[in-house]
Every structure is written in structure tokens, then in C-alpha cells.
Write an enzyme that holds these catalytic residues in place. Structure first.
Site, short mmCIF file in Angstrom:
data_model
loop_
_atom_site.label_atom_id
_atom_site.label_comp_id
_atom_site.label_asym_id
_atom_site.label_seq_id
_atom_site.Cartn_x
_atom_site.Cartn_y
_atom_site.Cartn_z
CG HIS A 190 2.29 3.51 3.64
ND1 HIS A 190 2.08 5.03 2.92
CD2 HIS A 190 0.94 2.72 2.86
CE1 HIS A 190 0.51 4.72 2.65
NE2 HIS A 190 0.33 3.92 3.20
N GLY A 250 -2.71 8.36 10.84
CA GLY A 250 -4.02 7.62 12.67
C GLY A 250 -4.87 7.19 12.91
CB CYS A 275 -1.18 0.03 1.06
SG CYS A 275 -1.99 1.35 1.60
CG HIS A 298 1.25 5.57 7.23
ND1 HIS A 298 0.73 5.79 8.33
CD2 HIS A 298 0.43 4.55 6.32
CE1 HIS A 298 -0.04 5.01 8.19
NE2 HIS A 298 -0.47 4.23 7.16
#
Lengths: 485, 140
Positions: A333, A411, A102, A408
Site C-alpha cells: 500500500h 486513517g 509497506c 488501505h
């Protein structure tokens, strides 16, 4: 879930240590990158316990790491980084995640926000029709089994060969869009059958395609090397992965690793950390299959890039070359890679697991493109849907501290169902429309699952990685139009 | 006490169900029904085609994960939606089942979410005097 009650030692304002003696079986300490305010949400979910569990993996070196966007994941937390020694360490599919590779790709254009605003609805409609997305979407590429096997090995190069991109695109892709060591023989028939219909699709969940405008530039020199020269310049962000193909490979190999754990007599605190020695047959087989999925994802993003160029070209009546739609970079990621790192003064070959973490290699590193040698690897960090995204660069500090890794995304803090209870999809849509963002989605109710309130504030996540020095921010972008898968 | 066949479970990253069954076979059938309920409105599925599934695994928990992953695979690869599950055999890590449903048709089925894998997280089959119960978290 109960609040995590363990001990966190503050190393400075942004680093929190879980000492090695917190729990029996930890081989190294854990380190969480976060600010004081984030800790309460991080501890709410037992996520630090997952960091401590990862610290007990055989062969893990230095520490188990968690980025500020950390949240609960299967076995490994999302936002986690773990490096294991190639000589005596393990590889774990859970340390990569279900959606292998991804990742995020950013394209630059020479268009200004003022050029795009009047045609945004047309552009979003064109992209929506051109890039298959959403639930149960199947691709417009009809692959044969042979073609699928070829692209598993060749990666994004396969798409370029088919006329869907250029060598410059490959140059601006992590690993040049091809992870070595891919072996289609290690991929099950089931993965092949799931992979064939889904090539060239955005998918659903948190995947998206956004047309963005640059709102802030923090480092004009680094930005100009990437092709970003002015405020309100238009860029495009593509976030997707390896679809059902990667999921099936993860499922298949987790199952194989389950058996390997007993066979190699590995003591693990959580069944979902299932792993095998990197040098074992099971370990090598997973690496070879994972590389196939990583390459599939790069082909997927390459195809979507091609259709994005076609869509822009059609709407503006100018070629993609005239619009200068060039690739800034493409980062993975969710991946595990064999990399060389210095540990306690010694150069070691490590298997670096990044699950919801981005590579952040410094200026001068041999694995980054020539054009970025001076500034470091571009790091692309999407915020939650409709908020803002960041472009950053890798640093020496990341190389020394986090095995060259950074965060990344934002969250998640709220479950998908909790988000839906708190807000309706229609309200999210209206709220985005009020902010002048054009949205297309196949399923309005699913917009609620990706609403901003379900995520941490991307600004504080970026602040932590910037202030702690594991990446350096270059620019901030905001969406003008969103296609949510 | 009458329990439901399954309930939807809340989880931060993903979504799950709690499945119940008076027998272990029923637990497996209800878990599958719960899976398809997460995916679509199961009342829109007609039992037009029959599909046999047979598999082996080390224990019931592994078998349950494998069973649900097989159904997810059939949806992704062959676009099959199921609603009726008859578990014919379930013992010593051996499962044999007949599933009835139909091929996905965008004009009559609305897909609520893409479920990509059943996980081992929180998976523990427990039994009491009412029967069997387990949680299953799905990656979506």
C-alpha cells in the site's frame, strides 16, 4: 492547523470534487472519496490542499485522488492516488512514502476460534519470541551484502529459495513478490547498512501481527475461493514494510529529486512533492531503487510468514501443511507502478502512485492470480489495532475511476502525542483484555499512540469504498491476539 | 528572554521539535539533542565514543535535514546514540561536527520511539534578536 476553506463540489454521496480552477497550477481536478461526516475531519488538516497540490504535478492524468482514509502526509496525503503519464509525467518519492511497500499479508488456517482461544497466550508468546518486533529490533537473519543484493532483485522468491515459503505464496503476492527493474547499484551504502540488520523484523509504529477470527462473511462464494469457509475460522494478518532500508532509499532519492526539480525547471507548490520526469536519469534511478525496497519488504513479510507457520506448528504440534496455513494474498500500500489504464478511451502507460492506497484490480485482470480471476483481486484492509479488519475484492469501477485503487486502512485523526494525552497505554491494554484480546508489545506506552480513538472508524471507511463501488467487501475479521511492534 | 534548547511539537501523522539556538551552530546542536530526546532518555547516554561528521549541501535547511538524517542513519546502521554535539564548522553549506555518545545497550537505554527520517515539512530557519529557530517534523 487551520480548517481548510476551499471549495468541494458534491458529485454524489461519496465523491467530492476540488475543481481544477480552485488553485492556479492544477492540471486536473481532485476527487475525495468520503461521506459527509468524514469531511470535517478531512478538512481540519489542510489535507484537501495537499490533494490540490498533487493535482499540479506535471503529467498527472484525469484527477488527483484521495481515498476515505485520507490524512495529512509529507507533500502527498496518505490515502492518495496519482497517475502520471509515462511519456511526459513525473515520479515522486513523496507519492510512495518513506516506508516503501509497506503492506499487508493475510494467511488462512483450518483452525476454528475454539481451537485457538485456549492456547492464545502460548501462541502469542511463541510468535513474539519468533518474530523480532518493536523498537530497535534487529533480525535473526544474518545477511551478507551479496545476499542483500540478491534479494533486492529476486524479491520474495529469494526467501522461498531459502526454504521459507512456497510457490503458492509467491502466486498469492502482488507482482508475485518481485517488482521488476530493481537495480542494487542505485541503492546507497547507507541503505545497505540500515537494511542488513533489520531484515525479518516487524518494526514499530503502526505495524503489527494479528491472529484474527472471521466474524462476518458478506460474499460466501468469494470468501470460499480465498479459503474462508465459516464464521470463526482463524486467519493471520501481517502488517509491515521495508524498515530502515526503504526509509533510507526515500531519504536519499528525495535529496536527489530536490536538485532535479531545479534542473528540469519543474514548478511545484510544495517542496516535498520533489519529483523528476519518469524517463529522466533521476526518475529511472529512483524507480530502480524503489523496486529494491519493494522487494526487500516482500522478503520481510515472507520471512515473518515462515516464522508464523513455525510458531503455529510448534504450539499445535501439527505441521503448517496439516494446519493448512496458506496465503490468501499480499498487497502493497505504499508503491508506484507502471500500469496500463484506459484514459478517455485511450490505452496509456501510467505511473500509478499509491501512498496509503491498495490496488483493487477487477475480475479477469491479467495481473491477478488465476484462482482470483473470477472474483477480482483480494484487497486487505486492516483497521486500527484491536478493532476489526476487512477482506474485499477489486472491481471494474475501481479500474475505471481510481486507476484500480481503494483505501488501505482506517486513517489517523489524532496525533500520536494527542492520543497519548487522551489515553494511557495501560488503559488501552486493559480495554483490549476486557474484549478478550491477548496483547504483547515491547513498549506498553506506545499502545496509546495506536489506540482506536486516534483513528477514523474503519466501518465507515469500508462503507464508502463499498458503496462507491471501488471495492466490494467479502468478510470482516476481529483480533484474538495482537503483537504490536 | 531565555528560551529552551528545544520543545516537542505535536503533529497528526508524526512528531516534531522546535529547536532554538543563539547561533546557527547551536541551533544544529540543539536540533540533534532534540532528536535523541525523542528517541531515548538522553541522560542515560554516556559520552564514551567520538564520531566525526562532515557534509555539504546547498543551503542551511537542506544541511539541517541531512545532518539529522545522518544521525538517524548512524543509529539504525551502527546502533550509535549521541548526546553531545560540537559543531566545528558551519558555513556556505559545509558542516563539520564532533558527536559524543555510545553504542545502544538494551540493558541501560530505553528506546522511546523509532525515528526513521527528518523531513522538510515546516522546516524554515528563522532569525530574530534572540537567535535562530526552526521546526523539524520527523517520520516515525
Amino acid at each position: 492547523m487551520n480548517q481548510w476553506q476551499g471549495k468541494l463540489i458534491s458529485l454524489d454521496n461519496y465523491r467530492w470534487q476540488i475543481p481544477q480552477d480552485y488553485k492556479e497550477g492544477m492540471n486536473v481536478p481532485g476527487i475525495i472519496y468520503a461521506n459527509q461526516e468524514m469531511l470535517s475531519s478531512i478538512c481540519k488538516e489542510q489535507t484537501p490542499e495537499q490533494v490540490a497540490n498533487v493535482a499540479s504535478l506535471p503529467g498527472i492524468v484525469k484527477y488527483a485522488l484521495a481515498m476515505p482514509d485520507i490524512h495529512w502526509g509529507y507533500g502527498f496525503p496518505i490515502g492518495g492516488v496519482a497517475a502520471t503519464n509515462l511519456a511526459n509525467g513525473v515520479i515522486s518519492p513523496g507519492g510512495v512514502g518513506y516506508d516503501i511497500n509497506c503492506g499487508v499479508r493475510m494467511l488462512c488456517t483450518n483452525l476454528h476460534e475454539n481451537d485457538v482461544r485456549p492456547r492464545i497466550q502460548q501462541l502469542i508468546n511463541e510468535l513474539y519470541n519468533n518474530v523480532p518486533s518493536g523498537l530497535g529490533s534487529t533480525g535473526k537473519i544474518k545477511l551478507s551484502q551479496k545476499e542483500l543484493k540478491d534479494l533486492m532483485v529476486e524479491g520474495a522468491h529469494w526467501a522461498v529459495k531459502m526454504g521459507m515459503g512456497s510457490n503458492d505464496d509467491l502466486e498469492a503476492t502482488e507482482e508475485k513478490g518481485c517488482l521488476k527493474g530493481a537495480d542494487p547499484e542505485k541503492v546507497s551504502d547507507k541503505a545497505v547498512k540500515r537494511g542488513i540488520p533489520q531484515m525479518g523484523t516487524l518494526g514499530s509504529g503502526n505495524h503489527f501481527l494479528e491472529i484474527q477470527s472471521v466474524k462476518e462473511i458478506f460474499d460466501a462464494h468469494a470468501a470460499s475461493i480465498m479459503g474462508i469457509n465459516e464464521i470463526e475460522q482463524v486467519v493471520i494478518l501481517i502488517h509491515t514494510g521495508s524498515r530502515g532500508f526503504g526509509h533510507q532509499i526515500c531519504t536519499d532519492h528525495l535529496h536527489i529529486m530536490e536538485k532535479a526539480v531545479a534542473q528540469y525547471n519543474l514548478a511545484l507548490p510544495d517542496r516535498q512533492l520533489a519529483c523528476a520526469p519518469i524517463t529522466s536519469r533521476e526518475g529511472k534511478d529512483y524507480m530502480a531503487a524503489m523496486a529494491c525496497a519493494a522487494n526487500y519488504a516482500w522478503v520481510n513479510r515472507q520471512c515473518i510468514t515462515h516464522w508464523t507457520r513455525e510458531s503455529f506448528s510448534k504450539v499445535f504440534g501439527r505441521s503448517a501443511e496439516e494446519l493448512e496455513i496458506s496465503q490468501i494474498y499480499d498487497v502493497a500500500h505504499n508503491i508506484a507502478k507502471i500500469e496500463k489504464h484506459i484514459v478517455n478511451g485511450q490505452s496509456l502507460q501510467l505511473c500509478v502512485h499509491r501512498k496509503g492506497a491498495t490496488r483493487s484490480f477487477p475480475p479477469g485482470h491479467e495481473d491477478i492470480p488465476q484462482r482470483y480471476k473470477e472474483i477480482g483481486q483480494p484487497v486487505l484492509i486492516p483497521g486500527d489495532m484491536g478493532s476489526c479488519s476487512f477482506i474485499a475484492v477489486g472491481t471494474e469501477r475501481a479500474m475505471g475511476e481510481t486507476f484500480g485503487s481503494t483505501c488501505h486502512g482506517a486513517g489517523r485523526v489524532l496525533s500520536r502525542s494527542a492520543a497519548k494525552r487522551n489515553i494511557k497505554g495501560e488503559d488501552v491494554l486493559h480495554e483490549m483484555q476486557n474484549r478478550n484480546i491477548t496483547v504483547r508489545t515491547g513498549d506498553i506506552s506506545s499502545l496509546a499512540e495506536e489506540a482506536s480513538l486516534a483513528y477514523k472508524d474503519i466501518n465507515s471507511v469500508i462503507d464508502v469504498v463499498h458503496q462507491s463501488g471501488i471495492s466490494r467487501k467479502v468478510a470482516r475479521t476481529v483480533p484474538l491476539g495482537v503483537i504490536k511492534g | 528572554m531565555v528560551k529552551r534548547d528545544f520543545e516537542v511539537l505535536d503533529h497528526t501523522a508524526d512528531i516534531g521539535i522546535v529547536a532554538y539556538g543563539a547561533t546557527i551552530k547551536q541551533l544544529f546542536a540543539n536540533a540533534a539533542l532534540g532528536l535523541f530526546d525523542l528517541i531515548t532518555d538522553t541522560s542515560s547516554i554516556e559520552p564514551k565514543i567520538e564520531h566525526q561528521i562532515e557534509m555539504h549541501d546547498s543551503d542551511n535547511e537542506s544541511l539541517l535535514v541531512a545532518w539529522l538524517n545522518e544521525l538517524i542513519y548512524l543509529l539504525d546502521a551502527e546502533q550509535l546514540l549521541f548526546k553531545n554535539f560540537e559543531i566545528k564548522t558551519l558555513s556556505k553549506g559545509h558542516l563539520k561536527a564532533t558527536c559524543k555518545g555510545e553504542k545502544f545497550d538494551s540493558t541501560k537505554h530505553r528506546i522511546k520511539r523509532e525515528v526513521k527520517a527528518a523531513t522538510y515539512y515546516m522546516m524554515k530557519i528563522t532569525a530574530d534578536r534572540h537567535g535562530y529557530k526552526t521546526s523539524i517534523i520527523f517520520d516515525i
